[in-house]
Motif scaffolding. Structure first.
Motif, PDB file in Angstrom:
ATOM      1  N   ILE A 378      25.799  23.481  -4.670  1.00  0.00           N
ATOM      2  CA  ILE A 378      26.082  22.058  -4.468  1.00  0.00           C
ATOM      3  C   ILE A 378      26.171  21.709  -2.988  1.00  0.00           C
ATOM      4  O   ILE A 378      25.971  20.559  -2.596  1.00  0.00           O
ATOM      5  N   ALA A 379      26.433  22.723  -2.150  1.00  0.00           N
ATOM      6  CA  ALA A 379      26.574  22.487  -0.715  1.00  0.00           C
ATOM      7  C   ALA A 379      25.264  22.611   0.037  1.00  0.00           C
ATOM      8  O   ALA A 379      25.217  22.315   1.229  1.00  0.00           O
ATOM      9  N   GLN A 380      24.172  23.009  -0.638  1.00  0.00           N
ATOM     10  CA  GLN A 380      22.970  23.318   0.124  1.00  0.00           C
ATOM     11  C   GLN A 380      21.661  22.905  -0.551  1.00  0.00           C
ATOM     12  O   GLN A 380      20.597  23.318  -0.105  1.00  0.00           O
ATOM     13  N   VAL A 381      21.722  22.095  -1.602  1.00  0.00           N
ATOM     14  CA  VAL A 381      20.486  21.652  -2.237  1.00  0.00           C
ATOM     15  C   VAL A 381      20.433  20.132  -2.279  1.00  0.00           C
ATOM     16  O   VAL A 381      21.422  19.448  -2.048  1.00  0.00           O
ATOM     17  N   GLU A 382      19.254  19.620  -2.575  1.00  0.00           N
ATOM     18  CA  GLU A 382      19.055  18.179  -2.728  1.00  0.00           C
ATOM     19  C   GLU A 382      19.733  17.724  -4.022  1.00  0.00           C
ATOM     20  O   GLU A 382      19.718  18.444  -5.017  1.00  0.00           O
ATOM     21  N   LEU A 383      20.356  16.544  -4.010  1.00  0.00           N
ATOM     22  CA  LEU A 383      21.266  16.159  -5.089  1.00  0.00           C
ATOM     23  C   LEU A 383      20.782  14.984  -5.933  1.00  0.00           C
ATOM     24  O   LEU A 383      21.579  14.340  -6.602  1.00  0.00           O
ATOM     25  N   ALA A 384      19.471  14.699  -5.949  1.00  0.00           N
ATOM     26  CA  ALA A 384      18.991  13.553  -6.725  1.00  0.00           C
ATOM     27  C   ALA A 384      19.278  13.745  -8.211  1.00  0.00           C
ATOM     28  O   ALA A 384      19.704  12.808  -8.905  1.00  0.00           O
ATOM     29  N   GLY A 385      19.048  14.958  -8.730  1.00  0.00           N
ATOM     30  CA  GLY A 385      19.321  15.209 -10.143  1.00  0.00           C
ATOM     31  C   GLY A 385      20.789  15.044 -10.474  1.00  0.00           C
ATOM     32  O   GLY A 385      21.150  14.462 -11.507  1.00  0.00           O
ATOM     33  N   LEU A 390      25.417  11.844 -12.701  1.00  0.00           N
ATOM     34  CA  LEU A 390      26.690  11.155 -12.476  1.00  0.00           C
ATOM     35  C   LEU A 390      26.583   9.680 -12.838  1.00  0.00           C
ATOM     36  O   LEU A 390      27.513   9.100 -13.415  1.00  0.00           O
ATOM     37  N   ALA A 391      25.443   9.067 -12.512  1.00  0.00           N
ATOM     38  CA  ALA A 391      25.253   7.655 -12.861  1.00  0.00           C
ATOM     39  C   ALA A 391      25.212   7.477 -14.379  1.00  0.00           C
ATOM     40  O   ALA A 391      25.749   6.506 -14.922  1.00  0.00           O
ATOM     41  N   ALA A 392      24.587   8.422 -15.069  1.00  0.00           N
ATOM     42  CA  ALA A 392      24.526   8.329 -16.531  1.00  0.00           C
ATOM     43  C   ALA A 392      25.901   8.521 -17.155  1.00  0.00           C
ATOM     44  O   ALA A 392      26.205   7.926 -18.194  1.00  0.00           O
ATOM     45  N   TRP A 393      26.743   9.330 -16.528  1.00  0.00           N
ATOM     46  CA  TRP A 393      28.075   9.585 -17.073  1.00  0.00           C
ATOM     47  C   TRP A 393      28.978   8.368 -16.923  1.00  0.00           C
ATOM     48  O   TRP A 393      29.876   8.144 -17.725  1.00  0.00           O
ATOM     49  N   ASP A 402      33.881  22.542  -5.864  1.00  0.00           N
ATOM     50  CA  ASP A 402      33.528  22.147  -4.501  1.00  0.00           C
ATOM     51  C   ASP A 402      32.815  20.813  -4.608  1.00  0.00           C
ATOM     52  O   ASP A 402      31.728  20.740  -5.199  1.00  0.00           O
ATOM     53  N   PRO A 403      33.388  19.736  -4.085  1.00  0.00           N
ATOM     54  CA  PRO A 403      32.778  18.413  -4.271  1.00  0.00           C
ATOM     55  C   PRO A 403      31.429  18.306  -3.571  1.00  0.00           C
ATOM     56  O   PRO A 403      31.192  18.961  -2.549  1.00  0.00           O
ATOM     57  N   PRO A 404      30.516  17.491  -4.091  1.00  0.00           N
ATOM     58  CA  PRO A 404      29.213  17.321  -3.449  1.00  0.00           C
ATOM     59  C   PRO A 404      29.356  16.648  -2.087  1.00  0.00           C
ATOM     60  O   PRO A 404      30.166  15.733  -1.933  1.00  0.00           O
ATOM     61  N   PRO A 405      28.595  17.088  -1.076  1.00  0.00           N
ATOM     62  CA  PRO A 405      28.672  16.453   0.244  1.00  0.00           C
ATOM     63  C   PRO A 405      28.310  14.971   0.157  1.00  0.00           C
ATOM     64  O   PRO A 405      27.321  14.599  -0.474  1.00  0.00           O
ATOM     65  N   SER A 406      29.114  14.141   0.796  1.00  0.00           N
ATOM     66  CA  SER A 406      28.927  12.694   0.667  1.00  0.00           C
ATOM     67  C   SER A 406      27.595  12.229   1.237  1.00  0.00           C
ATOM     68  O   SER A 406      26.941  11.346   0.677  1.00  0.00           O
ATOM     69  N   GLY A 407      27.170  12.820   2.357  1.00  0.00           N
ATOM     70  CA  GLY A 407      25.901  12.408   2.965  1.00  0.00           C
ATOM     71  C   GLY A 407      24.713  12.724   2.076  1.00  0.00           C
ATOM     72  O   GLY A 407      23.815  11.889   1.890  1.00  0.00           O
ATOM     73  N   ALA A 408      24.690  13.920   1.519  1.00  0.00           N
ATOM     74  CA  ALA A 408      23.589  14.314   0.637  1.00  0.00           C
ATOM     75  C   ALA A 408      23.585  13.470  -0.630  1.00  0.00           C
ATOM     76  O   ALA A 408      22.519  13.101  -1.147  1.00  0.00           O
ATOM     77  N   LEU A 409      24.763  13.116  -1.132  1.00  0.00           N
ATOM     78  CA  LEU A 409      24.848  12.304  -2.342  1.00  0.00           C
ATOM     79  C   LEU A 409      24.365  10.877  -2.065  1.00  0.00           C
ATOM     80  O   LEU A 409      23.669  10.265  -2.898  1.00  0.00           O
ATOM     81  N   ALA A 410      24.697  10.335  -0.895  1.00  0.00           N
ATOM     82  CA  ALA A 410      24.234   8.993  -0.545  1.00  0.00           C
ATOM     83  C   ALA A 410      22.713   8.963  -0.407  1.00  0.00           C
ATOM     84  O   ALA A 410      22.054   8.018  -0.872  1.00  0.00           O
TER      85      ALA A 410
END
Length: 862
Positions: A378-385, A390-393, A402-410
């Motif tokens: 979660i700290a080192q991959v692309e987070l589009a999936g 999360l949007a579907a949930w 370990d929470p997803p990095p905010s920058g990568a999630l944005a």
């Protein structure tokens, strides 16, 4: 290699269901975990969560699920166990089924990508990671499921983290009776138990001593040759089979070829083990050789845990693995070769000590230090999936280890908005269709875009091409060349520059996609020049590119960046491209893979992204405002014409943009205004209570630039030039952020001038540095003006002493101090002795404490 996605679903409901078969029940050996099973049952009867630590070989994967089947809290419901790898999922299910004298698909079944072996009787279901996500998203109540087991959680795959976060949310809000067990061989169990608020149990392993040695490489030696020497040594020195850990299929194939010519391997069965092998070959590796021959197993890290290889007495470890990393070139998470963590190295070595004393040979220097634990994906991959899941949930915040990095999630959410999957933060109906496909959102958007059957079949080819390794040995930047090689392979005339095995894998992957999407049309044998690009633009809307009007090798991208073709590019001359792979470059990115597209098709597909508007902008080259009428596709300027009469109301926006580009120094600062700014910033540092939300404003460069629209734009209203802003207007714009009482407080706490004992006012100099912060305020004053003053003057409610620059009668510095009392006592006598002869017309009293301060020389005759 196929990039792993957190939303990858491996289930295909259209596959045939298994037929029940009666098998002979196999005798189950004793496992170290057996002694712990009663405590596991007791813990889950009392608490809904459990962390279970057990080393490889302890039996947790195959013994824990059956041990829970008759528990009262399960009440006849199903146990779902998550396995990170397909080989391990299939092997675990088959082993548990054999223990019961059944075939897989009866009491114990499994679901993996494109393979579904479960039935109405199945009560233990082993699934790979994306399956669990789909199960929870499709049915948040998990009807019929009583327990979720997360096996090998230490691998920290993104999908496992997401699955656990979803399961915890379900347990907290809908299913308090749901049991969650997190199992691992090597993890920080104490930290995880605290995160889950769960008991923690540990099992002993079954292992024998393993001797570890580092087997150095020769200079410039290739990995396959280094591996061959180590295998030859292990075979000659030790009994039993040899397990070799290599990062991937490519390295396995090269090592296999290197071993083929080795005399030491004659009569030894050399086998491969990785996730892409046919089931029959995987099963063969997991069983002892029927003729009793020694074996060398060349494996990826699939053999690191979950599966047991019989007879292994020696391990050869390259110390490498292919793990997902975000690749900005492609926009996907790619599998890169990286050094393993120390925990993985220990686990691999332990594979040699399962049946007797063993030996492990490490192919890296002993001086090389490994990271203690594997970093979570979660700290080192692309987070589009992940963002789409999360949007579907919904809006409920999920708890991640370990929470997803905010920058990568944005960044992921921005991409999903471009793809049409999100409207703001909410998932769209199209986004839900994308999610159901269970692949990367880019590929999903492309696969769902066409309605024509032939185009849909071609999209399946293209998805396979984007996911797989390059089939062409010579490379090149034209994606069409890869598809043409695939079409030729299907016609029985594969080009010499292509890998037949890679093309066969592509053809199989495309078939699976066509079956998944229920595409009956066969893939085309030929396609128009723009066909691939017209599909690819749906996957890479941010990388649609137009040829630069003055440089045919350079392209403007829809996301505002630019890219450049290589000099020998097969794409030279194409006016529009859809780019699937880019390589970052200090100036322009380089196009690695692309396909031409049709502009007319682009307008039909995305009419809303073609806009025409009048713009008043800052021309940095001319250092002036330019008014233009532009037609654009996203940030690609298609046409631009000068406007004769622009709207004056829009000048202020352009001037603010100018300041953003040129920096704050482009404004008419005066020394007095710089001093005022330094006073405010210093007071915020000296008196923290003034730095709150209702206190003095933050006036750093970054904050002023970020808020230009608030404080500077009103002052620029009606102006057409930046130099039309006066010094006083700039000062008032800055001070407008403060109330009158705050301005008075600044003057009181950080005064511009101070009255000294001579009766004169002298200025205080303030300074503030972006890195070091507030400087000590300086009062420069002639020494004679301070006679009679015992202590150093202070400002800021007495918290900050002034730094005194004591000057001679001629204004030259004599001393710098913040201790005036100490100066009078220790230093003044020496200064008086030296200065009295040089400046006889000025007073140099023996007792400066009682002398009268003056800014004048002594009267004549004294």
């Amino acid at each position: 290699m196929t990039p792993r996605s957190p939303c990858t679903s491996n289930e295909d409901p259209h596959l045939p269901q298994p037929r029940p078969r009666i098998l002979t029940r196999v005798s189950t050996p004793a496992f170290p975990i057996d002694a712990l099973l009663p405590r596991i049952r007791d813990s889950l009867a009392a608490h809904p969560r459990l962390v279970l630590e057990a080393p490889p070989g302890a039996g947790k994967t195959t013994q824990v699920p059956p041990a829970l089947l008759d528990e009262p809290w399960l009440a006849g419901r199903k146990i779902v166990m998550l396995e990170p790898r397909r080989v391990a999922a299939r092997a675990a299910a088959q082993f548990m089924a054999r223990q019961r004298g059944e075939a897989a698909g009866q009491t114990v079944g499994y679901r993996i990508r494109f393979e579904n072996l479960v039935s109405a009787r199945t009560r233990i279901e082993v699934v790979t990671e994306g399956i669990l996500t789909r199960m929870i998203q499709d049915d948040p109540t998990l009807d019929g499921v009583g327990a979720l087991l997360f096996d090998e959680f230490h691998e920290r795959h993104l999908a496992a983290d997401l699955g656990l976060a979803l399961a915890l949310d379900v347990q907290a809000s809908l299913r308090e009776d749901l049991r969650i067990v997190v199992m691992s061989a090597t993890l920080d169990g104490e930290r995880l138990a605290q995160f889950l608020d769960a008991p923690r149990l540990s099992s002993a392993g079954r292992s024998y001593p393993v001797s570890i040695a580092h087997y150095p490489a020769r200079r410039d030696e290739k990995l396959e040759h280094h591996t061959r020497r180590a295998v030859e040594h292990a075979l000659s020195q030790h009994p039993g089979d040899v397990l070799v850990f290599l990062p991937g299929q490519r390295e396995i194939a090269r090592a296999d070829a290197a071993l083929a010519g080795s005399e030491a391997v004659r009569g030894v069965d050399v086998l491969a083990l990785h996730g892409e092998l046919p089931v029959e070959q995987q099963s063969r590796v997991l069983q002892p050789d029927p003729d009793g021959r020694r074996r060398v197993v060349l494996a990826t890290n699939v053999a690191e845990s979950s599966v047991t290889l019989p007879g292994v007495r020696a391990v050869v470890d390259a110390g490498l693995a292919r793990e997902p990393r975000y690749d900005p070139n492609s926009g996907f998470a790619r599998l890169d070769v990286v050094a393993i963590a120390q925990a993985s190295a220990d686990q691999r070595a332990g594979r040699a000590g399962r049946v007797a004393e063993g030996w492990a040979y490490r192919l890296w220097p002993e001086s090389q230090r490994l990271e203690p634990q594997r970093r979570p994906e979660i700290a080192q991959v692309e987070l589009a999936g992940l963002a789409l899941e999360l949007a579907a949930w919904g809006d409920a915040p999920l708890r991640f280890p370990d929470p997803p990095p905010s920058g990568a999630l944005a960044a992921a959410r921005e991409l999903l908005q471009r793809l049409g999957a999100l409207d703001g933060r909410a998932i769209t109906p199209f986004g839900r269709r994308m999610l159901a496909l269970g692949t990367h959102p880019r590929l999903a958007a492309m696969l769902l875009a066409p309605s024509d059957p032939g185009e849909r079949a071609l999209a399946c080819d293209l998805a396979a091409l984007l996911e797989a390794r390059d089939p062409l040995r010579m490379g090149g930047d034209a994606l069409a060349a890869r598809w043409q090689a695939l079409a030729a392979f299907r016609a029985g005339r594969a080009p010499a520059e292509a890998s037949r095995s890679a093309l066969a894998a592509l053809d199989q992957a495309s078939k699976q996609w066509r079956r998944r999407l229920r595409v009956d049309a066969a893939p085309p044998t030929q396609a128009p020049a723009h066909a691939l690009g017209d599909l690819l633009l749906h996957a890479f809307p941010d990388r649609i590119a137009r040829q630069h009007p003055s440089d045919p090798y350079r392209y403007q991208l829809a996301n505002g960046r630019s890219a450049r073709l290589f000099d020998d590019s097969a794409l030279y001359g194409e006016p529009w491209l859809a780019i699937s792979e880019l390589r970052d470059d200090p100036r322009d990115a380089r196009v690695l893979r692309a396909a031409p597209l049709d502009e007319a098709r682009l307008e039909r597909e995305f009419p809303q992204r073609f806009v025409s508007e009048d713009r008043v902008v800052w021309d940095a080259g001319a250092r002036a405002i330019a008014a233009v009428r532009e037609r654009r596709f996203d940030r690609i300027v298609l046409d631009s014409r000068a406007l004769a009469r622009p709207d004056p109301a829009r000048y202020a926006d352009a001037l603010v943009d100018a300041v953003r580009q040129l920096g704050l120094d482009a404004l008419p600062w005066t020394p007095a205004l710089r001093q005022w700014r330094a006073r405010v910033r210093s007071l915020r540092a000296w008196l923290p209570e003034l730095a709150g939300d209702d206190g003095l404003p933050e006036l750093s460069d970054a904050q002023l630039l970020a808020t230009l629209d608030d404080w500077l734009k009103p002052a620029l209203s009606g102006k057409s030039r930046l130099d039309a802003l006066s010094e006083s207007e700039l000062g008032e714009a800055l001070r407008s952020r403060l109330e009158w009482s705050q301005r008075q407080r600044i003057d009181a706490l950080a005064p511009l001038r101070i009255v000294v004992p001579s009766g004169m006012e002298r200025g205080i100099d303030y300074g503030f540095d972006e890195e070091s912060g507030a400087a000590a305020p300086v009062l420069a004053v002639k020494l004679q003006e301070l006679f009679g003053l015992a202590d150093t003057p202070r400002i800021a409610d007495g918290r900050v002493p002034l730094t005194l620059h004591l000057l001679s009668p001629a204004g030259r510095p004599l001393q710098v101090t913040q201790d005036l009392k100490g100066f009078w006592e220790r230093t003044y006598p020496e200064v008086k002795k030296e200065m009295k002869g040089r400046y006889p017309k000025h007073p140099w009293p023996d007792d400066p404490w009682t002398a009268t301060a003056t800014h004048r020389a002594k009267p004549r005759g004294t």
